[in-house]
Write a protein that holds these residues in place. Structure first.
Motif, PDB file in Angstrom:
ATOM      1  N   SER A 223       0.815  -1.205   0.000  1.00 54.58           N
ATOM      2  CA  SER A 223       0.000   0.000   0.000  1.00 54.58           C
ATOM      3  C   SER A 223       0.856   1.265   0.000  1.00 54.58           C
ATOM      4  N   VAL A 224       1.853   1.326   0.889  1.00 52.15           N
ATOM      5  CA  VAL A 224       2.633   2.564   1.014  1.00 52.15           C
ATOM      6  C   VAL A 224       3.595   2.750  -0.156  1.00 52.15           C
ATOM      7  N   LEU A 225       3.941   1.658  -0.847  1.00 53.01           N
ATOM      8  CA  LEU A 225       4.761   1.775  -2.050  1.00 53.01           C
ATOM      9  C   LEU A 225       3.909   2.204  -3.241  1.00 53.01           C
ATOM     10  N   LYS A 226       2.781   1.538  -3.415  1.00 47.28           N
ATOM     11  CA  LYS A 226       1.903   1.817  -4.543  1.00 47.28           C
ATOM     12  C   LYS A 226       1.352   3.234  -4.498  1.00 47.28           C
ATOM     13  N   ASN A 227       1.001   3.694  -3.293  1.00 49.30           N
ATOM     14  CA  ASN A 227       0.420   5.031  -3.156  1.00 49.30           C
ATOM     15  C   ASN A 227       1.457   6.143  -3.113  1.00 49.30           C
ATOM     16  N   GLY A 228       2.730   5.774  -3.083  1.00 51.64           N
ATOM     17  CA  GLY A 228       3.788   6.774  -3.034  1.00 51.64           C
ATOM     18  C   GLY A 228       3.977   7.395  -1.668  1.00 51.64           C
ATOM     19  N   THR A 229       3.392   6.781  -0.640  1.00 50.19           N
ATOM     20  CA  THR A 229       3.544   7.319   0.718  1.00 50.19           C
ATOM     21  C   THR A 229       4.990   7.234   1.176  1.00 50.19           C
ATOM     22  N   ALA A 230       5.605   6.061   0.982  1.00 51.75           N
ATOM     23  CA  ALA A 230       6.975   5.836   1.451  1.00 51.75           C
ATOM     24  C   ALA A 230       7.979   6.106   0.343  1.00 51.75           C
ATOM     25  N   ASP A 231       8.871   7.076   0.573  1.00 56.46           N
ATOM     26  CA  ASP A 231       9.976   7.296  -0.366  1.00 56.46           C
ATOM     27  C   ASP A 231      11.051   6.237  -0.178  1.00 56.46           C
ATOM     28  N   LYS A 232      11.217   5.804   1.080  1.00 53.12           N
ATOM     29  CA  LYS A 232      12.175   4.752   1.399  1.00 53.12           C
ATOM     30  C   LYS A 232      11.591   3.852   2.480  1.00 53.12           C
ATOM     31  N   ILE A 233      11.832   2.557   2.349  1.00 56.33           N
ATOM     32  CA  ILE A 233      11.531   1.611   3.417  1.00 56.33           C
ATOM     33  C   ILE A 233      12.854   1.078   3.937  1.00 56.33           C
ATOM     34  N   LEU A 234      13.145   1.393   5.185  1.00 54.14           N
ATOM     35  CA  LEU A 234      14.372   0.939   5.840  1.00 54.14           C
ATOM     36  C   LEU A 234      14.049  -0.369   6.552  1.00 54.14           C
ATOM     37  N   THR A 235      14.622  -1.459   6.069  1.00 53.66           N
ATOM     38  CA  THR A 235      14.282  -2.765   6.614  1.00 53.66           C
ATOM     39  C   THR A 235      15.280  -3.190   7.687  1.00 53.66           C
ATOM     40  N   THR A 236      14.736  -3.758   8.767  1.00 51.74           N
ATOM     41  CA  THR A 236      15.568  -4.278   9.843  1.00 51.74           C
ATOM     42  C   THR A 236      14.988  -5.626  10.270  1.00 51.74           C
ATOM     43  N   GLY A 237      15.577  -6.224  11.285  1.00 47.97           N
ATOM     44  CA  GLY A 237      15.039  -7.467  11.823  1.00 47.97           C
ATOM     45  C   GLY A 237      14.903  -8.555  10.776  1.00 47.97           C
ATOM     46  N   TYR A 274       8.372  -6.869  -4.790  1.00 44.74           N
ATOM     47  CA  TYR A 274       8.535  -5.470  -4.403  1.00 44.74           C
ATOM     48  C   TYR A 274       9.908  -4.934  -4.813  1.00 44.74           C
ATOM     49  N   LEU A 275      10.952  -5.754  -4.677  1.00 48.67           N
ATOM     50  CA  LEU A 275      12.296  -5.319  -5.073  1.00 48.67           C
ATOM     51  C   LEU A 275      12.389  -5.101  -6.572  1.00 48.67           C
ATOM     52  N   THR A 276      11.650  -5.888  -7.341  1.00 52.32           N
ATOM     53  CA  THR A 276      11.639  -5.731  -8.794  1.00 52.32           C
ATOM     54  C   THR A 276      10.867  -4.487  -9.218  1.00 52.32           C
ATOM     55  N   GLU A 277       9.716  -4.283  -8.587  1.00 57.23           N
ATOM     56  CA  GLU A 277       8.852  -3.169  -8.978  1.00 57.23           C
ATOM     57  C   GLU A 277       9.307  -1.829  -8.406  1.00 57.23           C
ATOM     58  N   TYR A 278       9.961  -1.872  -7.230  1.00 59.36           N
ATOM     59  CA  TYR A 278      10.370  -0.630  -6.551  1.00 59.36           C
ATOM     60  C   TYR A 278      11.830  -0.738  -6.105  1.00 59.36           C
ATOM     61  N   PRO A 279      12.751  -0.927  -7.022  1.00 56.22           N
ATOM     62  CA  PRO A 279      14.147  -1.205  -6.636  1.00 56.22           C
ATOM     63  C   PRO A 279      14.837  -0.083  -5.881  1.00 56.22           C
ATOM     64  N   ASP A 280      14.385   1.154  -6.092  1.00 55.13           N
ATOM     65  CA  ASP A 280      15.060   2.291  -5.457  1.00 55.13           C
ATOM     66  C   ASP A 280      14.398   2.724  -4.156  1.00 55.13           C
TER      67      ASP A 280
END
Length: 417
Positions: A223-237, A274-280
């Motif tokens: 949702s947050v990728l498709k809607n453009g809400t998140a410019d970056k997702i910082l993944t942890t854990g 998600y990595l393919t569709e939103y690599p950056d």
């Protein structure tokens, strides 16, 4: 951002009888059966005190425990005592939800006093198993016992239970159909904070997603990728590890067994998508930490020991993420960066929460483990908003319409107060 629901603040409530639905479901000591954490009581006491000091008579309906945590299914007498202490106003208790004794107590309740009616979960229609199997629409709930008996006694229904907004129990979505309805302070503020991130975030907007409950992170990503809400997702854990596996990184058997045993590898395909569709849009950990003979050891992603299980992010990743957080205008965070309860492996979680606290961004964090870990490492007043909700927050940020939100919006359309 327009919020289409009535708000309690500003309403003329003097002399009104109010049916108040908070979420005061609290952790209970299994031996003493006493409340061990008053966080939700303190949050909801603000709304309750406002109603009492403005001349309303307030009856509370609330739940404690359920069939899934039967050990916590207890009367709400102690809740009443604590709310009385927190508000400075009389808060009585009656061990009856909507029978003759409860009805008489409500009718005789004077302005400036409150009463908690019996635990809602004593009623079959309020159990999670009921709403899971019996799909009643709000307009069909007029025949439900407590809706039928309590609705005629009140002038206004106030809900302060955003943390239970994903539940479609009659006490949540039924009363707004039959009574003028408004959102309490806790509910309104929580909804507004999350909506401001989901629908009106100032950019750049950073999402920090980690923790052990990987379904929460993946529930929000699309949702947050498709809607453009998140410019970056910082993944942890574990989320960061799953993203690396999707990116082709090889982990050894201890790590893979941990993931297989918890069915977490089922998220690899979604991660690849998600990595393919939103690599950056993704940031993955550059280094990780593991326990070797009781000591913390860090290694880069291109030099992973195959006999290790990784339980924290490393110093390079912490520095990378702190720099991104410092540049953000909006931050949303859910889930600690590692197993922060273990000595030496709280470094990542401490560093990420510190980076959020030090940022000038509008910041929202939520979820039980998120808040617990943040409380341990930072001053929560440095966070713009701390959500009490867990499941409701995740579903809301995933773009799903929550039953309570729909009910309150419909009540607003029927009667703007």
């Amino acid at each position: 951002m327009e919020i289409k629901m009535n708000a309690l603040r500003g309403l003329d409530i003097a002399g009104k009888k109010i049916l108040f639905r908070p979420d005061i479901n609290s952790p209970i000591d299994p031996v003493t059966k006493k409340i061990v954490n008053e966080n939700r009581l303190k949050k909801n006491a603000v709304t309750l005190k406002y109603m009492l000091e403005n001349g309303a008579a307030v009856a509370l309906i609330a739940h404690q425990g359920d069939t899934q945590d039967y050990q916590n299914l207890i009367p709400l007498e102690e809740h009443a005592e604590k709310l009385s202490d927190l508000t400075g106003y009389p808060v009585h208790y009656i061990d009856d939800v909507c029978g003759p004794a409860a009805i008489e107590a409500v009718k005789n309740l004077p302005a400036g006093e409150a009463i908690i009616l019996g635990n809602l979960r004593y009623l079959g229609e309020e159990l999670s198993t009921f709403s899971n199997f019996v799909k009643l629409k709000p307009e069909d709930m007029g025949t439900v016992w407590h809706i039928r008996k309590l609705s005629p006694l009140f002038d206004l229904y106030v809900n302060d239970a955003f943390s239970a907004a994903h539940r479609d129990a009659p006490s949540m979505v039924g009363f707004p159909h039959f009574l003028p309805s408004a959102a309490g302070f806790q509910f309104f503020d929580e909804y507004a904070a999350l909506a401001s991130v989901k629908d009106g975030a100032e950019h750049p907007c950073m999402f920090v997603l980690g923790g052990a409950k990987i379904s929460d992170a993946f529930g929000m990503m699309e949702s947050v990728l498709k809607n453009g809400t998140a410019d970056k997702i910082l993944t942890t854990g574990v989320t960061g590890i799953i993203m690396h596996i999707a990116n082709g990184v090889t982990f050894g058997e201890p790590q893979m067994k941990f993931l297989r045993d918890r069915d977490m590898l089922s998220f690899v395909d979604a991660a690849k998508k998600y990595l393919t569709e939103y690599p950056d849009r993704f940031e993955l950990p550059r280094d990780l930490a593991y326990n070797k003979d009781g000591a913390r050891v860090e290694c880069t992603i291109d030099n992973l020991p195959q006999d290790a299980q990784f339980i924290d992010i490393g110093a390079q990743t912490i520095a990378d993420y702190q720099a991104l957080l410092a540049s953000a205008k909006t931050i949303f965070a859910n889930g600690p960066a590692g197993i922060y309860e273990q000595d030496g492996f709280d470094v990542g979680t401490r560093g990420i929460w510190g980076g959020i606290a030090d940022s000038d961004a509008y910041s929202v964090i939520g979820g039980g483990d998120t808040v617990s870990s943040a409380t341990k490492f930072i001053d929560l007043t440095k966070i713009s908003y701390v959500c009490t909700a867990g499941g409701a927050m995740v579903r809301f940020m995933s773009g799903k319409k929550l039953p309570l939100i729909a009910a309150m919006e419909q009540a607003y359309e029927r009667q703007k107060l």
